[in-house]
Design an enzyme around this catalytic site. Structure first.
Site, PDB file in Angstrom:
ATOM      1  N   ASP A  38       0.852  -1.192   0.000  1.00 31.21           N
ATOM      2  CA  ASP A  38       0.000   0.000   0.000  1.00 31.21           C
ATOM      3  C   ASP A  38       0.884   1.237   0.000  1.00 31.21           C
ATOM      4  OD1 ASP A  38      -2.296   1.565   0.116  1.00 31.21           O
ATOM      5  OD2 ASP A  38      -2.507   1.395   2.290  1.00 31.21           O
ATOM      6  N   HIS A  39       0.332   2.329  -0.460  1.00 32.85           N
ATOM      7  CA  HIS A  39       1.022   3.619  -0.422  1.00 32.85           C
ATOM      8  C   HIS A  39       0.675   4.350   0.868  1.00 32.85           C
ATOM      9  CE1 HIS A  39       0.693   3.323  -5.057  1.00 32.85           C
ATOM     10  NE2 HIS A  39       1.904   2.946  -4.686  1.00 32.85           N
ATOM     11  N   TYR A  89      -5.124   4.405   0.415  1.00 29.58           N
ATOM     12  CA  TYR A  89      -6.227   3.554  -0.037  1.00 29.58           C
ATOM     13  C   TYR A  89      -5.893   2.766  -1.302  1.00 29.58           C
ATOM     14  CZ  TYR A  89      -7.622   7.642   2.577  1.00 29.58           C
ATOM     15  OH  TYR A  89      -7.636   8.676   3.487  1.00 29.58           O
ATOM     16  N   HIS A  90      -4.644   2.314  -1.400  1.00 26.14           N
ATOM     17  CA  HIS A  90      -4.181   1.595  -2.584  1.00 26.14           C
ATOM     18  C   HIS A  90      -3.734   0.175  -2.254  1.00 26.14           C
ATOM     19  CE1 HIS A  90      -3.163   5.791  -4.485  1.00 26.14           C
ATOM     20  NE2 HIS A  90      -4.464   5.554  -4.417  1.00 26.14           N
ATOM     21  N   ALA A  91      -4.446  -0.501  -1.374  1.00 23.07           N
ATOM     22  CA  ALA A  91      -4.092  -1.862  -0.978  1.00 23.07           C
ATOM     23  C   ALA A  91      -4.089  -2.793  -2.190  1.00 23.07           C
ATOM     24  CB  ALA A  91      -5.084  -2.371   0.064  1.00 23.07           C
TER      25      ALA A  91
END
Length: 537
Positions: free
Chosen positions: A292-293, A472-474
């Site tokens: 994630d980011h 929110y980039h899982a």
């Protein structure tokens, strides 16, 4: 119910799958979505996503485990629980990633996932307002706004500051060169959110061969031996089952697709047995490799007006709302992220490792139960944010219990490697470099976060650990690979050693893309549908 494909999840990839697999009457498709309709005011209104950030009616509202890398805080993890999934509640930024990201994918998954295939797919997907060229597409199902009509004047000052700080203008982050500063393209059409429900699922729902059930939470995949034959789901208080004539496809996202695999007996065998779950296949990589980011904002009080003055007072909200309703324009018709950029913290790097976000507003004073996008601070504020493109830290998704309605355990392990800490330290210094350029410095009154007194490296690290969080980039929790010990899927999205079951969403990514993940999730649905259809031709 006689169907060929059961798709679990009507999100960014699942909506695309439903449309592509049913096109031309090729297949009968059932989509099971735990959430409800996307026909809601604050879904349709682009800036309304602030109202959806903590809303359990449309959002799973997960909480990650307390994380030492984030000063032992428990981060909020919103995930779409609605038709369109997270594409119905996100910030709508359309970024494909760096071209070399797809070289990485090709090295793992072959040419179907490589740069040439990705470019062709994106051009077919897009109806880009900026027009077609060698990179952009025109005439596809998904409208992409060029985002030029509602820009705040501070956006130009930001771009000028970036230029003097060494970040050249980039006219199209999805074009020939990602690195530099520019304006984000958005999934918005005529001032309304362009989710995958709007672009793909609703056209599919008009076909006789497509059925979508909302309020249907899948609890497990059903097997005959080592072949998936259907799913069990809960709807309106009743447990139902449905069989898939061809395949079951999990598109529940990077949190819930691995959760469903484990609930169904596919995952680390010892962990499943400890919870009393049967083991269909020992797949140790399920839920592993969570990527994630992480990001944060620096914030300044400004000498000039920002969106704070427009959106803070009740009458400002009313005027902006009337403008949006009547003309589809104004601040409510766009994302809060207007300017953006990509840069390298080390010139020796071959590609950008940091992403920038410019917001002509600030939200230091939070409002309970709402991401304060629609209630900014009572003074003019500017935020410059960033996130890391390819962190080396890895987390996990694991089960808390065998209860399918219990939220899974999300362990992020943010900033758990020296590399991630070092590059974020260099990156936050770049935010101050941009703010110090004449075009912005003349407009700034004072730095508010972290504050001018925070200068030493140790203090800067302490600050970003305390204030960072997911962007929110899982992804990558059921990733494609060749080795069942370290991956979950083959390059056609089939679960290793299991028949009739695929996973098609961000959990399948071989590696995390350097940028926002909605576009690559849609791409995964598009390419995945072509592979699935070819296998059943």
């Amino acid at each position: 119910m006689d169907v060929d494909y059961v798709i679990v999840g009507a999100g960014s990839a699942g909506s695309v799958l439903a449309e592509r697999l049913s096109a031309g009457g090729r297949a009968r498709v059932l989509v099971l979505e735990a959430g409800g309709t996307d026909r809601r005011l604050f879904v349709t209104m682009p800036l309304g996503y602030g109202k959806l950030f903590y809303d359990p009616k449309v959002n799973w509202c997960f909480a990650a485990e307390p994380d030492p890398g984030l000063a032992c805080q428990s981060d909020h993890w919103p995930r779409g629980r609605i038709l369109g999934g997270s594409s119905s509640i996100n910030a709508m930024v359309w970024i494909r990633g760096h071209a070399s990201d797809y070289d990485d994918w090709q090295a793992v998954a072959g040419p179907d996932w490589g740069p040439a295939a990705a470019l062709a797919a994106y051009r077919a997907i897009e109806d880009n307002e900026a027009g077609a060229d060698d990179y952009r597409g025109r005439g596809g199902p998904l409208h992409i706004s060029a985002n030029r009509r509602n820009l705040h004047p501070l956006t130009q000052a930001y771009l000028e500051a970036c230029a003097t700080a060494g970040l050249a203008p980039t006219p199209d982050f999805n074009g020939a060169r990602q690195e530099g500063a520019g304006v984000y393209q958005l999934t918005v059409k005529s001032g309304r959110r362009m989710s995958t429900a709007r672009a793909f699922l609703r056209p599919a729902m008009a076909r006789d061969g497509v059925r979508v059930l909302t309020g249907a939470q899948v609890t497990r995949v059903l097997f005959e031996g080592r072949r998936a034959v259907g799913v069990e789901y809960r709807r309106h208080g009743r447990t139902e089952t449905v069989r898939a004539g061809r395949e079951v496809i999990l598109s529940a996202g990077a949190v819930q697709s691995p959760q469903l695999l484990m609930l169904s007996g596919l995952g680390p065998a010892a962990e499943l047995r400890a919870l009393g779950l049967p083991v269909i296949a020992d797949l140790p990589a399920v839920g592993r490799n969570l990527n994630d980011h992480q990001g944060l904002n620096y914030t300044w009080r400004m000498k000039v007006p920002t969106l704070n003055e427009v959106l803070r007072p009740w009458w400002g909200k009313a005027l902006a709302g009337a403008r949006w309703l009547l003309t589809g324009s104004g601040p409510l018709a766009a994302s809060i992220n207007q300017g953006g950029g990509f840069f390298r913290t080390d010139p020796a790097m071959t590609r950008p490792n940091m992403q920038l976000y410019m917001q002509a507003f600030s939200t230091l004073l939070p409002r309970a139960g709402e991401r304060p996008v629609l209630t900014p601070d009572p003074f003019p504020g500017l935020s410059l944010g960033l996130s890391n493109c390819r962190p080396t830290s890895r987390g996990t998704i694991t089960l808390r219990s065998a209860d399918p309605f219990a939220a899974p355990r999300i362990t992020v392990n943010a900033y758990s490697t020296p590399e991630d800490v070092a590059e974020m330290l260099a990156a936050v210094k770049m935010l101050r470099t941009i703010a110090a350029q004449p075009a912005l410095a003349a407009l700034i009154d004072a730095e508010l976060r972290p504050g001018p007194e925070v200068t030493e490296d140790a203090a800067l690290i302490e600050d970003f650990r305390a204030r960072s969080g997911t962007v929110y980039h899982a992804s990558c929790t059921a990733r494609i690979g060749t080795d069942p010990a370290t991956s979950v899927l083959d390059n056609r999205l089939r679960v290793h050693g299991i028949g009739g079951l695929r996973v098609c969403d961000a959990s399948a990514f071989p590696t995390l893309i350097g940028g926002n993940t909605n576009a690559p999730s849609i791409l995964t649905g598009w390419i995945g549908a072509a592979l699935i259809a070819a296998d059943h031709a």
